[in-house]
Design an enzyme around this catalytic site. Sequence first.
Site, PDB file in Angstrom:
ATOM      1  N   LYS A 313       0.834  -1.206   0.000  1.00 31.42           N
ATOM      2  CA  LYS A 313       0.000   0.000   0.000  1.00 31.42           C
ATOM      3  C   LYS A 313       0.874   1.264   0.000  1.00 31.42           C
ATOM      4  O   LYS A 313       0.598   2.217  -0.717  1.00 31.42           O
ATOM      5  CB  LYS A 313      -0.894  -0.005   1.244  1.00 31.42           C
ATOM      6  CG  LYS A 313      -2.267   0.424   0.936  1.00 31.42           C
ATOM      7  CD  LYS A 313      -3.274   0.050   2.013  1.00 31.42           C
ATOM      8  CE  LYS A 313      -2.731  -0.018   3.415  1.00 31.42           C
ATOM      9  NZ  LYS A 313      -3.630   0.508   4.416  1.00 31.42           N
ATOM     10  N   ARG A 390     -12.007   0.905   8.970  1.00 31.14           N
ATOM     11  CA  ARG A 390     -11.475  -0.437   9.230  1.00 31.14           C
ATOM     12  C   ARG A 390     -12.600  -1.377   9.632  1.00 31.14           C
ATOM     13  O   ARG A 390     -12.392  -2.578   9.693  1.00 31.14           O
ATOM     14  CB  ARG A 390     -10.468  -0.373  10.387  1.00 31.14           C
ATOM     15  CG  ARG A 390      -9.017  -0.077   9.958  1.00 31.14           C
ATOM     16  CD  ARG A 390      -8.107  -0.992  10.681  1.00 31.14           C
ATOM     17  NE  ARG A 390      -6.715  -0.783  10.986  1.00 31.14           N
ATOM     18  CZ  ARG A 390      -5.829   0.085  10.646  1.00 31.14           C
ATOM     19  NH1 ARG A 390      -6.116   1.093   9.902  1.00 31.14           N
ATOM     20  NH2 ARG A 390      -4.592   0.015  11.043  1.00 31.14           N
ATOM     21  N   ARG A 429      12.560 -10.945   3.381  1.00 37.01           N
ATOM     22  CA  ARG A 429      12.889  -9.518   3.535  1.00 37.01           C
ATOM     23  C   ARG A 429      13.947  -9.321   4.622  1.00 37.01           C
ATOM     24  O   ARG A 429      13.806  -9.821   5.730  1.00 37.01           O
ATOM     25  CB  ARG A 429      11.627  -8.734   3.888  1.00 37.01           C
ATOM     26  CG  ARG A 429      11.880  -7.252   4.085  1.00 37.01           C
ATOM     27  CD  ARG A 429      10.667  -6.426   3.829  1.00 37.01           C
ATOM     28  NE  ARG A 429       9.674  -6.536   4.884  1.00 37.01           N
ATOM     29  CZ  ARG A 429       8.511  -5.893   4.863  1.00 37.01           C
ATOM     30  NH1 ARG A 429       8.201  -5.127   3.831  1.00 37.01           N
ATOM     31  NH2 ARG A 429       7.653  -6.035   5.848  1.00 37.01           N
ATOM     32  N   ARG A 462      13.385  -7.532  10.479  1.00 35.55           N
ATOM     33  CA  ARG A 462      12.568  -6.671  11.337  1.00 35.55           C
ATOM     34  C   ARG A 462      11.841  -7.558  12.322  1.00 35.55           C
ATOM     35  O   ARG A 462      11.474  -8.684  11.986  1.00 35.55           O
ATOM     36  CB  ARG A 462      11.538  -5.921  10.485  1.00 35.55           C
ATOM     37  CG  ARG A 462      11.924  -4.500  10.274  1.00 35.55           C
ATOM     38  CD  ARG A 462      11.065  -3.825   9.261  1.00 35.55           C
ATOM     39  NE  ARG A 462       9.624  -4.010   9.490  1.00 35.55           N
ATOM     40  CZ  ARG A 462       8.698  -3.356   8.799  1.00 35.55           C
ATOM     41  NH1 ARG A 462       9.064  -2.514   7.849  1.00 35.55           N
ATOM     42  NH2 ARG A 462       7.424  -3.562   9.016  1.00 35.55           N
ATOM     43  N   ARG A 473      -1.555 -11.398  11.567  1.00 31.61           N
ATOM     44  CA  ARG A 473      -1.991 -10.057  11.158  1.00 31.61           C
ATOM     45  C   ARG A 473      -2.882 -10.129   9.913  1.00 31.61           C
ATOM     46  O   ARG A 473      -3.863  -9.396   9.779  1.00 31.61           O
ATOM     47  CB  ARG A 473      -0.778  -9.168  10.849  1.00 31.61           C
ATOM     48  CG  ARG A 473      -0.147  -8.586  12.094  1.00 31.61           C
ATOM     49  CD  ARG A 473       1.046  -7.720  11.793  1.00 31.61           C
ATOM     50  NE  ARG A 473       0.696  -6.450  11.166  1.00 31.61           N
ATOM     51  CZ  ARG A 473       1.572  -5.612  10.650  1.00 31.61           C
ATOM     52  NH1 ARG A 473       2.876  -5.910  10.683  1.00 31.61           N
ATOM     53  NH2 ARG A 473       1.202  -4.478  10.113  1.00 31.61           N
TER      54      ARG A 473
HETATM   55  P1  AMP Z   1      -1.842   2.048  10.871  1.00 35.92           P
HETATM   56  O1  AMP Z   1      -0.705   3.004  10.688  1.00 35.92           O
HETATM   57  O2  AMP Z   1      -2.902   2.231   9.811  1.00 35.92           O
HETATM   58  O3  AMP Z   1      -1.416   0.632  11.015  1.00 35.92           O
HETATM   59  O4  AMP Z   1      -2.540   2.461  12.237  1.00 35.92           O
HETATM   60  C1  AMP Z   1      -1.839   2.415  13.465  1.00 35.92           C
HETATM   61  C2  AMP Z   1      -2.814   2.136  14.598  1.00 35.92           C
HETATM   62  O5  AMP Z   1      -3.792   3.171  14.693  1.00 35.92           O
HETATM   63  C3  AMP Z   1      -3.628   0.875  14.430  1.00 35.92           C
HETATM   64  O6  AMP Z   1      -2.927  -0.255  14.900  1.00 35.92           O
HETATM   65  C4  AMP Z   1      -4.828   1.171  15.305  1.00 35.92           C
HETATM   66  O7  AMP Z   1      -4.538   1.023  16.653  1.00 35.92           O
HETATM   67  C5  AMP Z   1      -5.063   2.645  15.045  1.00 35.92           C
HETATM   68  N1  AMP Z   1      -5.988   2.866  13.916  1.00 35.92           N
HETATM   69  C6  AMP Z   1      -5.693   3.411  12.704  1.00 35.92           C
HETATM   70  N2  AMP Z   1      -6.786   3.479  11.940  1.00 35.92           N
HETATM   71  C7  AMP Z   1      -7.792   2.956  12.662  1.00 35.92           C
HETATM   72  C8  AMP Z   1      -9.178   2.741  12.399  1.00 35.92           C
HETATM   73  N3  AMP Z   1      -9.734   3.061  11.236  1.00 35.92           N
HETATM   74  N4  AMP Z   1      -9.917   2.181  13.401  1.00 35.92           N
HETATM   75  C9  AMP Z   1      -9.382   1.846  14.580  1.00 35.92           C
HETATM   76  N5  AMP Z   1      -8.104   2.033  14.864  1.00 35.92           N
HETATM   77  C10 AMP Z   1      -7.285   2.568  13.943  1.00 35.92           C
END
Ligand code: AMP
Length: 517
Positions: A313, A390, A429, A462, A473
Amino acid sequence: MHLFRFSGAARYQLRSFSTTKPSGALRRALLYIPGSSEKMLNKSKTIKADGLIFDLEDSVAIPQKALARQLVANHLRQTVKGPQERIVRINSRESGLAEDDLTALQNISYDTVMLPKTQSAEDVHWLVSRIAPGKNIIALIESGLAIMNIKEIATSHKQLTGLVFAAEDFAASMGIKRSSSLLEMSYARQAVVTAARAYNLDSIDLVCTTYKDLDVLRTESENGASFGYSGKQAIHPTQVEIIQAAYSPSADRIQWAKDLLKLAEAEKRGAFEFRGQMIDAPVLLAARKILDLHKQGLEPVRGLLLGAPGAGKGTQAKKILKRFPDIVILSSGDLLREHMNNGTPLGLKVKDKIAKGELVDDQTMCDLVITTVVDRGYTGKSFLLDGFPRTEAQAKALDQHMSTLGTPLNFVVNLDVPYEVILDRIENRWIHAASGRTYNLTYNPPKVPGKDDATGEPLEKRLDDDVETFKARLNVYDESTIPLRSYYQEQGILKSFSGSTSDIIWPQLEEELDRVH
Ligand code: AMP
């Protein structure tokens, strides 16, 4: 059913648009909405005209003028401005009703006043002194005298941004009868568009009164476009799409312009041949104008980027930003991190959850993302959300708000990379932690096994690049996004792009974005 309280709903709405006609916004189809009809006012929000003309003049009978003023003012006050220009047609200066119309519009959000029976520059100045400097004026040209004064009207004031040719009153002023050929008014019709083009104003052509006969409308619209008009007045919602098509470049012309400009990029010579035609600078300019007009007429891309962890992404997002710099990408994770870094109350509230890898609650996420989208004015632009929604509940809440704003989502990207490929990528990786350089043993190996190319330092894995952790995940991702994907699939806006590498996916995504954007 309302899923959320949305304490911030009112906040989202009122700050979403500036009050003037955005430069370059199209005026292809401008639809009259009778100001005294509550039903039509309510319906108007969903109509995709380029502009809505809330009418206080001819479609409102004299005894209903006060009611119409009140209904239009209430409608403008209570509804969120969508992408359409909000135009109010007041009564003419000579009618004695215009002052009351303008009083009713004070402190109300709209873009443009349409001034009927404009006869002189002085009429325009009269209006300028009664409205805010940020408002546009469109003058209705509807008499022989106005045609005689067309240059002084067209050059009267910078707030004047358009001229409308109004055939019915013009015919009355001339003592003539409108015929289907429109031959008797061709001089006036051309005078208006010529003045508009000469002084860089929009020109809006006459109303097609036989509105049930859409073939007549089509011919009349194409005819107006061939004169050089930028748009046409509409009196019924069914007219809008036909008018917009007539005032937009055809698919053939767009393809011709694209092919020509592609060739021109490679050509070194000033003049060259293309499909039997000699091409030089003015033809290239015309091709660019066609594409500009085409782009302006497209709906902005309002969408989402969906993709499993490891599906690339981030890579696609970078490519989108480089190739389409006017598309904004808003990541919910970044927004939350911004709050945490700034130590805001929200940042403090979500810190623990994020550290544990748990989802933040729906209400908080919806409030945060939707407020940001609206406050930053993204609803009128092209944007892709990354990481939000999400959950299905978040998706529904987002939909509800975007629909209220008249700007529903229209483009959901799903990056479809087989999980074996993602897992294989993770397994292979290796990174150089200090620089962030990434290697893949299969398709991008280091020159010396186990060593960074630039520094020769050892490579490492990592912490979260462990296949078992990653599998978990991916499962969590699937659980939350399968319902989301089917939700958007049902709406017909999910676009899946499949492939095992970003280089296979990107050209497909680029082509689709190029088509819609
Ligand atoms: P990301 O960078 O998209 O992986 O987001 C980091 C963290 O932010 C995630 O692990 C969640 O804890 C929180 N987060 C981001 N977007 C959402 C969402 N749409 N709904 C709930 N939690 C979110």
